[in-house]
Design a protein around this motif. Structure first.
Motif, PDB file in Angstrom:
ATOM      1  N   GLU A  32      -5.126 -11.380  15.745  1.00  0.00           N
ATOM      2  CA  GLU A  32      -5.201 -12.485  14.784  1.00  0.00           C
ATOM      3  C   GLU A  32      -5.728 -13.753  15.449  1.00  0.00           C
ATOM      4  OE1 GLU A  32      -1.209 -12.392  13.218  1.00  0.00           O
ATOM      5  OE2 GLU A  32      -1.809 -11.063  11.582  1.00  0.00           O
ATOM      6  N   ASN A  33      -5.281 -14.021  16.682  1.00  0.00           N
ATOM      7  CA  ASN A  33      -5.779 -15.187  17.414  1.00  0.00           C
ATOM      8  C   ASN A  33      -7.253 -15.020  17.772  1.00  0.00           C
ATOM      9  OD1 ASN A  33      -3.354 -16.642  17.372  1.00  0.00           O
ATOM     10  ND2 ASN A  33      -2.583 -15.551  19.150  1.00  0.00           N
ATOM     11  N   LEU A  34      -7.641 -13.798  18.108  1.00  0.00           N
ATOM     12  CA  LEU A  34      -9.044 -13.508  18.394  1.00  0.00           C
ATOM     13  C   LEU A  34      -9.892 -13.788  17.159  1.00  0.00           C
ATOM     14  CD1 LEU A  34     -11.228 -12.195  20.262  1.00  0.00           C
ATOM     15  CD2 LEU A  34     -10.554 -10.020  19.270  1.00  0.00           C
ATOM     16  N   CYS A  35      -9.397 -13.395  16.001  1.00  0.00           N
ATOM     17  CA  CYS A  35     -10.109 -13.661  14.743  1.00  0.00           C
ATOM     18  C   CYS A  35     -10.244 -15.161  14.493  1.00  0.00           C
ATOM     19  CB  CYS A  35      -9.382 -12.993  13.576  1.00  0.00           C
ATOM     20  SG  CYS A  35      -9.507 -11.188  13.577  1.00  0.00           S
ATOM     21  N   GLU A  36      -9.194 -15.907  14.814  1.00  0.00           N
ATOM     22  CA  GLU A  36      -9.263 -17.365  14.661  1.00  0.00           C
ATOM     23  C   GLU A  36     -10.330 -17.948  15.570  1.00  0.00           C
ATOM     24  OE1 GLU A  36      -5.445 -19.271  15.102  1.00  0.00           O
ATOM     25  OE2 GLU A  36      -4.507 -17.849  13.723  1.00  0.00           O
ATOM     26  N   ASP A  37     -10.395 -17.472  16.810  1.00  0.00           N
ATOM     27  CA  ASP A  37     -11.433 -17.943  17.735  1.00  0.00           C
ATOM     28  C   ASP A  37     -12.821 -17.691  17.158  1.00  0.00           C
ATOM     29  OD1 ASP A  37      -9.490 -18.689  19.555  1.00  0.00           O
ATOM     30  OD2 ASP A  37      -9.866 -17.030  20.949  1.00  0.00           O
ATOM     31  N   GLN A  40     -13.609 -19.940  14.238  1.00  0.00           N
ATOM     32  CA  GLN A  40     -13.859 -21.313  14.668  1.00  0.00           C
ATOM     33  C   GLN A  40     -15.200 -21.452  15.380  1.00  0.00           C
ATOM     34  OE1 GLN A  40     -10.430 -22.257  17.067  1.00  0.00           O
ATOM     35  NE2 GLN A  40      -9.052 -22.294  15.302  1.00  0.00           N
ATOM     36  N   GLY A  41     -15.890 -20.338  15.569  1.00  0.00           N
ATOM     37  CA  GLY A  41     -17.210 -20.387  16.186  1.00  0.00           C
ATOM     38  C   GLY A  41     -17.186 -20.602  17.691  1.00  0.00           C
ATOM     39  N   LYS A  42     -16.072 -20.229  18.321  1.00  0.00           N
ATOM     40  CA  LYS A  42     -16.013 -20.386  19.782  1.00  0.00           C
ATOM     41  C   LYS A  42     -17.051 -19.482  20.425  1.00  0.00           C
ATOM     42  CE  LYS A  42     -11.254 -21.907  19.954  1.00  0.00           C
ATOM     43  NZ  LYS A  42      -9.891 -21.647  20.411  1.00  0.00           N
ATOM     44  N   ASP A  43     -17.595 -19.940  21.551  1.00  0.00           N
ATOM     45  CA  ASP A  43     -18.637 -19.167  22.220  1.00  0.00           C
ATOM     46  C   ASP A  43     -18.053 -17.864  22.783  1.00  0.00           C
ATOM     47  OD1 ASP A  43     -18.210 -19.571  25.390  1.00  0.00           O
ATOM     48  OD2 ASP A  43     -17.687 -21.424  24.318  1.00  0.00           O
ATOM     49  N   HIS A  44     -18.944 -16.909  22.993  1.00  0.00           N
ATOM     50  CA  HIS A  44     -18.545 -15.561  23.406  1.00  0.00           C
ATOM     51  C   HIS A  44     -17.699 -15.576  24.681  1.00  0.00           C
ATOM     52  CE1 HIS A  44     -18.785 -11.206  23.635  1.00  0.00           C
ATOM     53  NE2 HIS A  44     -19.097 -11.337  24.914  1.00  0.00           N
ATOM     54  N   ALA A  45     -18.107 -16.353  25.660  1.00  0.00           N
ATOM     55  CA  ALA A  45     -17.373 -16.395  26.934  1.00  0.00           C
ATOM     56  C   ALA A  45     -15.936 -16.880  26.721  1.00  0.00           C
ATOM     57  CB  ALA A  45     -18.097 -17.304  27.928  1.00  0.00           C
ATOM     58  N   THR A  46     -15.739 -17.859  25.861  1.00  0.00           N
ATOM     59  CA  THR A  46     -14.396 -18.367  25.580  1.00  0.00           C
ATOM     60  C   THR A  46     -13.568 -17.327  24.848  1.00  0.00           C
ATOM     61  OG1 THR A  46     -15.189 -20.643  25.505  1.00  0.00           O
ATOM     62  CG2 THR A  46     -13.088 -20.196  24.405  1.00  0.00           C
ATOM     63  N   ALA A  51      -9.233 -13.437  25.073  1.00  0.00           N
ATOM     64  CA  ALA A  51      -8.783 -12.055  24.885  1.00  0.00           C
ATOM     65  C   ALA A  51      -8.139 -11.532  26.167  1.00  0.00           C
ATOM     66  CB  ALA A  51      -9.947 -11.164  24.465  1.00  0.00           C
ATOM     67  N   THR A  52      -8.702 -11.897  27.296  1.00  0.00           N
ATOM     68  CA  THR A  52      -8.135 -11.460  28.575  1.00  0.00           C
ATOM     69  C   THR A  52      -6.689 -11.914  28.701  1.00  0.00           C
ATOM     70  OG1 THR A  52     -10.303 -11.571  29.624  1.00  0.00           O
ATOM     71  CG2 THR A  52      -8.409 -11.565  31.082  1.00  0.00           C
ATOM     72  N   SER A  53      -6.425 -13.166  28.415  1.00  0.00           N
ATOM     73  CA  SER A  53      -5.059 -13.680  28.570  1.00  0.00           C
ATOM     74  C   SER A  53      -4.125 -13.185  27.468  1.00  0.00           C
ATOM     75  CB  SER A  53      -5.063 -15.206  28.627  1.00  0.00           C
ATOM     76  OG  SER A  53      -5.534 -15.748  27.416  1.00  0.00           O
ATOM     77  N   ARG A  54      -4.646 -12.986  26.277  1.00  0.00           N
ATOM     78  CA  ARG A  54      -3.784 -12.570  25.164  1.00  0.00           C
ATOM     79  C   ARG A  54      -3.343 -11.113  25.258  1.00  0.00           C
ATOM     80  NH1 ARG A  54      -7.558 -15.848  21.245  1.00  0.00           N
ATOM     81  NH2 ARG A  54      -6.415 -17.820  21.261  1.00  0.00           N
ATOM     82  N   VAL A  71     -13.299  -7.447  22.162  1.00  0.00           N
ATOM     83  CA  VAL A  71     -14.096  -8.343  21.322  1.00  0.00           C
ATOM     84  C   VAL A  71     -15.181  -7.552  20.594  1.00  0.00           C
ATOM     85  CG1 VAL A  71     -15.681 -10.319  21.317  1.00  0.00           C
ATOM     86  CG2 VAL A  71     -13.600 -10.383  22.716  1.00  0.00           C
ATOM     87  N   ALA A  72     -15.867  -6.662  21.296  1.00  0.00           N
ATOM     88  CA  ALA A  72     -16.938  -5.868  20.692  1.00  0.00           C
ATOM     89  C   ALA A  72     -16.411  -4.936  19.603  1.00  0.00           C
ATOM     90  CB  ALA A  72     -17.663  -5.061  21.768  1.00  0.00           C
ATOM     91  N   THR A  73     -15.155  -4.531  19.715  1.00  0.00           N
ATOM     92  CA  THR A  73     -14.559  -3.644  18.711  1.00  0.00           C
ATOM     93  C   THR A  73     -14.056  -4.420  17.506  1.00  0.00           C
ATOM     94  OG1 THR A  73     -13.897  -2.065  20.424  1.00  0.00           O
ATOM     95  CG2 THR A  73     -12.716  -1.959  18.330  1.00  0.00           C
ATOM     96  N   ILE A  74     -13.413  -5.546  17.739  1.00  0.00           N
ATOM     97  CA  ILE A  74     -12.790  -6.313  16.657  1.00  0.00           C
ATOM     98  C   ILE A  74     -13.805  -7.146  15.885  1.00  0.00           C
ATOM     99  CG2 ILE A  74     -11.116  -8.138  16.130  1.00  0.00           C
ATOM    100  CD1 ILE A  74      -9.905  -5.375  16.920  1.00  0.00           C
ATOM    101  N   GLU A  75     -14.742  -7.756  16.585  1.00  0.00           N
ATOM    102  CA  GLU A  75     -15.671  -8.694  15.941  1.00  0.00           C
ATOM    103  C   GLU A  75     -16.427  -8.089  14.753  1.00  0.00           C
ATOM    104  OE1 GLU A  75     -18.759 -12.156  17.312  1.00  0.00           O
ATOM    105  OE2 GLU A  75     -18.538 -10.413  18.606  1.00  0.00           O
ATOM    106  N   PRO A  76     -17.024  -6.900  14.877  1.00  0.00           N
ATOM    107  CA  PRO A  76     -17.777  -6.381  13.731  1.00  0.00           C
ATOM    108  C   PRO A  76     -16.918  -5.675  12.673  1.00  0.00           C
ATOM    109  CG  PRO A  76     -18.024  -4.901  15.577  1.00  0.00           C
ATOM    110  CD  PRO A  76     -17.213  -6.084  16.060  1.00  0.00           C
ATOM    111  N   SER A  77     -15.632  -5.515  12.940  1.00  0.00           N
ATOM    112  CA  SER A  77     -14.767  -4.815  11.985  1.00  0.00           C
ATOM    113  C   SER A  77     -14.351  -5.746  10.859  1.00  0.00           C
ATOM    114  CB  SER A  77     -13.526  -4.271  12.696  1.00  0.00           C
ATOM    115  OG  SER A  77     -12.626  -5.310  12.976  1.00  0.00           O
ATOM    116  N   SER A  78     -13.702  -5.183   9.867  1.00  0.00           N
ATOM    117  CA  SER A  78     -13.222  -5.983   8.743  1.00  0.00           C
ATOM    118  C   SER A  78     -11.856  -6.591   9.029  1.00  0.00           C
ATOM    119  CB  SER A  78     -13.144  -5.120   7.485  1.00  0.00           C
ATOM    120  OG  SER A  78     -12.206  -4.077   7.670  1.00  0.00           O
ATOM    121  N   ILE A  79     -11.310  -6.334  10.193  1.00  0.00           N
ATOM    122  CA  ILE A  79      -9.972  -6.817  10.540  1.00  0.00           C
ATOM    123  C   ILE A  79      -9.884  -8.331  10.439  1.00  0.00           C
ATOM    124  CG2 ILE A  79      -8.306  -7.057  12.426  1.00  0.00           C
ATOM    125  CD1 ILE A  79      -8.319  -4.313  11.066  1.00  0.00           C
ATOM    126  N   CYS A  80     -10.876  -9.031  10.941  1.00  0.00           N
ATOM    127  CA  CYS A  80     -10.809 -10.493  10.919  1.00  0.00           C
ATOM    128  C   CYS A  80     -10.856 -11.027   9.494  1.00  0.00           C
ATOM    129  CB  CYS A  80     -11.923 -11.101  11.758  1.00  0.00           C
ATOM    130  SG  CYS A  80     -11.639 -10.890  13.532  1.00  0.00           S
TER     131      CYS A  80
END
Length: 98
Positions: A32-37, A40-46, A51-54, A71-80
């Protein structure tokens, strides 16, 4: 996140590393926090750094490569979309007959 979405998140993360779902509630929060990032349009590196810390919780050691996979798995899915726009609650009112 509802049961079906939680199951999907668990399955997606399990494919990356089964240890990622050792603490499922924490993993769900991480997604859920990854989806928020992402929203919010945060850059890929951020997003990857976050994700590493979470997801690094002692059971799964999450480095750069694993975080990239998450990130590569969650970003294109409908989860966000589900996390950002949950289904509205339905309220049912029952009245006793006089």
């Amino acid at each position: 996140m509802e049961s079906a979405e939680r199951t999907l998140v668990a399955a997606l993360l399990h494919q990356i590393d089964p240890r990622l779902i050792a603490h499922l509630d924490r993993a769900i929060d991480g997604v859920e926090n990854l989806c928020e990032d992402l929203a919010q349009g945060k850059d890929h590196a951020t997003v990857v750094k976050n994700a590493t810390s979470r997801f690094d919780d002692g059971d799964a050691s999450v480095g750069q490569a694993t975080a990239e996979k998450i990130v590569a798995t969650i970003e294109p899915s409908s989860i966000c979309e589900v996390a950002e726009h949950p289904r509205p609650a339905v309220t049912i009112t029952v009245q006793a007959r006089p």
